[in-house]
Design a protein around this motif. Structure first.
Motif, PDB file in Angstrom:
ATOM      1  N   THR A 347       5.072  15.720 -11.276  1.00  0.00           N
ATOM      2  CA  THR A 347       4.790  15.651  -9.849  1.00  0.00           C
ATOM      3  C   THR A 347       3.565  16.497  -9.533  1.00  0.00           C
ATOM      4  OG1 THR A 347       5.719  15.909  -7.630  1.00  0.00           O
ATOM      5  CG2 THR A 347       6.277  17.599  -9.238  1.00  0.00           C
ATOM      6  N   ASP A 351       1.260  14.615  -4.095  1.00  0.00           N
ATOM      7  CA  ASP A 351       2.368  13.672  -3.897  1.00  0.00           C
ATOM      8  C   ASP A 351       3.561  14.334  -3.217  1.00  0.00           C
ATOM      9  OD1 ASP A 351       1.841  10.925  -5.474  1.00  0.00           O
ATOM     10  OD2 ASP A 351       0.892  12.557  -6.562  1.00  0.00           O
ATOM     11  N   PHE A 352       3.390  15.583  -2.765  1.00  0.00           N
ATOM     12  CA  PHE A 352       4.429  16.307  -2.020  1.00  0.00           C
ATOM     13  C   PHE A 352       5.751  16.374  -2.786  1.00  0.00           C
ATOM     14  CE2 PHE A 352       1.565  14.262   1.023  1.00  0.00           C
ATOM     15  CZ  PHE A 352       1.017  15.378   1.637  1.00  0.00           C
ATOM     16  N   GLY A 353       5.651  16.511  -4.105  1.00  0.00           N
ATOM     17  CA  GLY A 353       6.848  16.668  -4.916  1.00  0.00           C
ATOM     18  C   GLY A 353       7.487  15.375  -5.376  1.00  0.00           C
ATOM     19  N   ASN A 354       6.930  14.219  -5.015  1.00  0.00           N
ATOM     20  CA  ASN A 354       7.483  12.947  -5.490  1.00  0.00           C
ATOM     21  C   ASN A 354       7.071  12.685  -6.939  1.00  0.00           C
ATOM     22  OD1 ASN A 354       8.695  12.474  -3.062  1.00  0.00           O
ATOM     23  ND2 ASN A 354       7.178  11.017  -2.323  1.00  0.00           N
ATOM     24  N   SER A 375       8.359   7.044  -4.581  1.00  0.00           N
ATOM     25  CA  SER A 375       8.894   7.743  -3.407  1.00  0.00           C
ATOM     26  C   SER A 375      10.116   8.580  -3.776  1.00  0.00           C
ATOM     27  CB  SER A 375       9.267   6.732  -2.315  1.00  0.00           C
ATOM     28  OG  SER A 375      10.276   5.857  -2.771  1.00  0.00           O
ATOM     29  N   TYR A 377      11.874  11.901  -4.889  1.00  0.00           N
ATOM     30  CA  TYR A 377      11.622  13.343  -4.861  1.00  0.00           C
ATOM     31  C   TYR A 377      12.133  13.966  -6.150  1.00  0.00           C
ATOM     32  CZ  TYR A 377      11.385  18.127  -3.071  1.00  0.00           C
ATOM     33  OH  TYR A 377      11.089  19.461  -2.896  1.00  0.00           O
ATOM     34  N   LYS A 378      11.239  14.617  -6.902  1.00  0.00           N
ATOM     35  CA  LYS A 378      11.580  15.048  -8.259  1.00  0.00           C
ATOM     36  C   LYS A 378      12.679  16.109  -8.279  1.00  0.00           C
ATOM     37  CE  LYS A 378       9.603  16.358 -12.697  1.00  0.00           C
ATOM     38  NZ  LYS A 378      10.392  17.516 -13.005  1.00  0.00           N
ATOM     39  N   GLN A 379      12.678  17.042  -7.327  1.00  0.00           N
ATOM     40  CA  GLN A 379      13.688  18.095  -7.355  1.00  0.00           C
ATOM     41  C   GLN A 379      15.050  17.628  -6.843  1.00  0.00           C
ATOM     42  OE1 GLN A 379      11.460  21.421  -5.425  1.00  0.00           O
ATOM     43  NE2 GLN A 379      11.589  22.396  -7.449  1.00  0.00           N
TER      44      GLN A 379
END
Length: 458
Positions: A347, A351-354, A375, A377-379
């Motif tokens: 990420t 990408d704002f964490g996506n 779209s 969210y990785k976390q």
């Protein structure tokens, strides 16, 4: 003279035409009825259709949906109880409500799918019962014709033809790994995951919580059955060698074929950082120590090359896999393999964490090819893996179950949040998982346990 010969020839021709025919005609009569091959073919076609209509995959889908509801309903009740006890009326309550809203949405999706599948099974049962009754009646009528064992002879001929075809195509040759276009899986879509096939604590039971294991998806000659293991030997974060096992049984009993060392000291330059590593084509791919880049270590010539990831890539435990209770440190970069090669999941700040997905190309120099932005969210994800060019993501459900809930097809760019395939865990946490196209297995490293599951496509 000439006129005399012409007249003689004409007379001979006329006599020949008038001679009686020597043909012999025989009339054959038999008491046996003519065998109705067309009716037998219709019965065989009907039986084949029944076999295709009723498959293990249909039953597996129903089992998967029921298991999903069985797991999710108690989890929803527990989440509601936690919210009632700990709601502070502020940020915690908002986040908890969002989690519960997502749970309700997925439960509704499961119920809707279960209803559709149940109705479909009811219709299938009624149709199949009718077809079987019809086939039984037809076979009873055909029994009177089979005085010469026609059906058995056909089966024998089919078996012989199959053996001949296998002989012609050289079925004893070693199978080569298939490399379909990305996102176009010849096995079909992922339907389910079986119960664990292998579960072992390995040579060092409970000693190394973080790590990875599996098989080379593009093995070198003579190493087709080898397994590799990478254990985080320093602070659950670093490792500097790969350990090999010549067979599955040697892995289970802990009889190693030896180590291949990247560097004699640990940690240092080119040390492995984080558990999400893979082996492909005789080379280990991993997150380089203290860098936002991928390292490739060749096992034979012991050389290391790397490729820089895009600017803004989160690393050093800033973009980990997580669930509500904890995050898995230094899982910023996840390397994965499938039929087409090596992938990296990560990420970026842009990408704002996506989740971002890139294809890692073989050859010199090591480089990234096409990149996809999702779209997801990785976390909010506990792990990812690739199969046939499709990205799959998992999330923590309970200490006993993990769910494959998300997929992203790199060909169609279709995202799905309703995969709903559950994994029965050996231990509460999954530090790494990777799909192997060699054996169609999912290899999981779970709190020092090595567990594998068969992936069912269809």
């Amino acid at each position: 003279m000439k006129l005399y010969m012409i007249v003689s020839l004409c007379a001979l021709f006329a006599l020949t035409q008038q001679a009686p025919s020597n043909k012999c005609l025989c009339e054959l009569s038999t008491s046996e009825k003519v065998f109705p091959h067309d009716k037998l073919k219709a019965v065989e076609d009907g039986a084949l259709k029944c076999n295709s209509d009723i498959s293990p995959q249909k039953v597996a889908e129903l089992d998967s949906l029921l298991l999903g509801l069985e797991i999710r309903l108690p989890q929803l009740q527990e989440d509601m109880s936690i919210l009632e006890r700990e709601d502070d009326g502020e940020l915690y309550g908002v986040i908890s409500l969002q989690v519960i809203e997502n749970e309700l949405k997925h439960i509704n999706q499961l119920v809707a799918r279960l209803k559709n599948v149940t109705l479909s099974h009811q219709r299938l049962t009624a149709n199949t019962t009718e077809q079987l009754e019809d086939l039984t009646a037809k076979m009873q009528k055909l029994e009177v014709y089979d005085t010469m064992q026609v059906v058995n002879t056909q089966k024998t001929n089919q078996r012989l033809k199959k053996d001949l075809d296998q002989c012609k195509t050289g079925s004893n040759q070693a199978s080569k790994p298939i490399q379909p276009p990305r996102g176009n899986c010849p096995h079909g879509r992922l339907l389910n995951i079986t119960g664990s096939r292998v579960s072992t604590a390995g040579e060092y039971p409970g000693s190394y919580k973080y790590g990875a294991w599996g098989r080379d998806s593009k093995p070198e000659a003579g190493k087709e059955k080898w397994y590799w293991v990478v254990m985080m030997t320093v602070s659950n974060r670093f490792s500097n060698y790969v350990r090999f096992y010549a067979t599955e049984s040697s892995l289970i009993v802990g009889t190693s074929a030896g180590n291949v060392q990247i560097n004699p000291t640990n940690p240092t330059t080119n040390t492995i950082q984080g558990p999400n590593v893979v082996l492909y084509g005789g080379a280990l791919y991993y997150n380089c120590y203290n860098q936002d880049s991928i390292c490739r270590f060749h096992l034979t010539n012991k050389t290391v090359v790397n490729v820089q990831l895009p600017k803004g890539t989160r690393f050093n435990s800033k973009g980990n896999f997580c669930h509500l209770e904890e995050c898995y440190p230094f899982t910023d970069l996840d390397l994965a393999t499938d039929e087409s090669g090596v992938w990296v999941i990560y990420t970026t700040t842009q990408d704002f964490g996506n989740v971002v997905l890139s294809k890692v190309e073989e050859g010199e120099p090591l480089r990234l090819n096409q990149t996809w932005h999702t779209s997801l969210y990785k976390q909010g994800v506990t792990n990812t893996f690739m199969a046939c060019g499709v990205l799959y993501a998992t999330r923590y459900v309970t200490k006993d179950h993990e769910e494959i809930f998300y997929s992203f097809d790199t060909t169609t760019r279709e995202e799905r949040f309703d995969v709903n395939v559950f994994i029965q865990k050996r231990s509460p946490n999954i530090q790494s998982l990777n799909y192997s196209p060699v054996d169609k297995m999912l290899h999981v490293y779970s709190d020092s346990f090595m567990v594998s599951y068969k992936v069912l496509f269809g």
